[in-house]
Design a protein around this motif. Sequence first.
Motif, short mmCIF file in Angstrom:
data_model
loop_
_atom_site.label_atom_id
_atom_site.label_comp_id
_atom_site.label_asym_id
_atom_site.label_seq_id
_atom_site.Cartn_x
_atom_site.Cartn_y
_atom_site.Cartn_z
N TYR A 36 10.10 -3.95 -4.05
CA TYR A 36 8.69 -3.56 -4.13
C TYR A 36 7.96 -4.49 -5.09
CZ TYR A 36 9.31 -1.29 -8.73
OH TYR A 36 9.56 -1.04 -10.05
N HIS A 37 6.67 -4.68 -4.83
CA HIS A 37 5.80 -5.49 -5.68
C HIS A 37 4.47 -4.76 -5.85
CE1 HIS A 37 8.61 -8.33 -3.78
NE2 HIS A 37 8.54 -8.99 -4.92
N VAL A 38 4.06 -4.58 -7.08
CA VAL A 38 2.78 -3.94 -7.38
C VAL A 38 2.02 -4.85 -8.33
CG1 VAL A 38 1.62 -1.93 -8.38
CG2 VAL A 38 3.76 -1.63 -7.10
N VAL A 179 4.31 3.82 -0.54
CA VAL A 179 3.16 3.00 -0.92
C VAL A 179 1.96 3.88 -1.24
CG1 VAL A 179 1.46 1.37 0.00
CG2 VAL A 179 3.89 0.93 0.32
N ASP A 180 1.70 4.88 -0.41
CA ASP A 180 0.58 5.78 -0.64
C ASP A 180 0.75 6.58 -1.93
OD1 ASP A 180 -0.73 4.96 1.62
OD2 ASP A 180 -0.05 6.63 2.87
N ARG A 181 1.98 6.96 -2.24
CA ARG A 181 2.23 7.71 -3.47
C ARG A 181 1.90 6.87 -4.70
NH1 ARG A 181 5.73 12.36 -3.21
NH2 ARG A 181 5.79 12.23 -5.47
N VAL A 182 2.29 5.60 -4.67
CA VAL A 182 2.00 4.71 -5.80
C VAL A 182 0.49 4.46 -5.90
CG1 VAL A 182 2.31 2.38 -6.73
CG2 VAL A 182 4.26 3.61 -5.77
N ALA A 183 -0.16 4.25 -4.76
CA ALA A 183 -1.62 4.04 -4.77
C ALA A 183 -2.34 5.25 -5.36
CB ALA A 183 -2.11 3.76 -3.35
N TYR A 194 -5.88 -3.03 -6.99
CA TYR A 194 -4.42 -3.09 -6.94
C TYR A 194 -3.92 -3.59 -5.59
CZ TYR A 194 -5.01 1.39 -4.48
OH TYR A 194 -5.40 2.38 -3.60
N LEU A 195 -2.68 -4.03 -5.60
CA LEU A 195 -1.93 -4.31 -4.38
C LEU A 195 -0.57 -3.64 -4.53
CD1 LEU A 195 -1.49 -7.59 -2.38
CD2 LEU A 195 0.53 -6.34 -3.15
N VAL A 196 -0.19 -2.84 -3.56
CA VAL A 196 1.10 -2.16 -3.56
C VAL A 196 1.85 -2.56 -2.29
CG1 VAL A 196 2.32 0.04 -3.64
CG2 VAL A 196 0.11 -0.20 -4.80
N GLU A 197 3.08 -3.05 -2.44
CA GLU A 197 3.87 -3.47 -1.28
C GLU A 197 5.31 -3.00 -1.45
OE1 GLU A 197 6.91 -5.94 0.53
OE2 GLU A 197 6.20 -6.42 -1.47
N VAL A 202 2.02 -2.40 3.04
CA VAL A 202 1.05 -2.86 2.04
C VAL A 202 -0.18 -1.96 2.01
CG1 VAL A 202 -0.38 -4.79 1.27
CG2 VAL A 202 1.80 -5.24 2.41
N ARG A 203 -0.69 -1.74 0.79
CA ARG A 203 -1.98 -1.10 0.61
C ARG A 203 -2.72 -1.82 -0.52
NH1 ARG A 203 -3.25 5.40 0.29
NH2 ARG A 203 -5.25 5.29 -0.78
#
Length: 213
Positions: A36-38, A179-183, A194-197, A202-203
């Motif tokens: 994962y990359h945030v 991804v949605d949980r982190v966003a 932000y970018l969450v992958e 990806v979001r």
Amino acid sequence: MLALFVLALTSWLPACSREPAVQVLPFEGAIMGTRYHVTVVAGGEQQIDSGLLGQQIDDALSAVDNAMTTYRDSELMQLNAAAVEQWVPVSPALFDVLQVSSDIHAMTDGAFDPTVGRLVRLWGFGVDDVQGRPEPAVIEAALANTGLQYLEMDGDHQRVRKLRDIELDLSAVAKGYAVDRVALLLEQQGISRYLVEVGGEVRVAGLSARGDA
């Protein structure tokens, strides 16, 4: 006019030097059999505790992994191992994803089906070491225990039960849900850039550190 220009310039330069620097915070690690990359961008006066946020991101991803992975004894695998017609209480996260899966199953007239776990393993896309093509009889036996109509969900008590010996695989949904949980975690803390992958899901939101969308 030259004097006025110089005065305006000297007034503007100190203002520029007082602009708060943009804070770019990268987070990455291993989860759900992938990486994962945030990236978080904090501008203005917003200050972020990177150590705390990194732990919160890891905890959110680990919670989804512990509930839905097919590679170890997760909550999902315990549900797969449960007896037919036995009610099994599940976590809010797992119930949410099962409900989303049910909705997509209905929208696609059954083309999307999370009960194909046994077929996934037969064809070598799961944890089993498979050599060659499965025998037709084995495929037919797996198909007989495939179908979301064989999963009953009780929203009032947040529990589910299998009406046949189905095997659930949520790999098509779990990473996107993570991804949605982190966003959501980021947005609850006032972070809007932000970018969450996670494993290719990806979001993104807001502007990057470069200032583009």
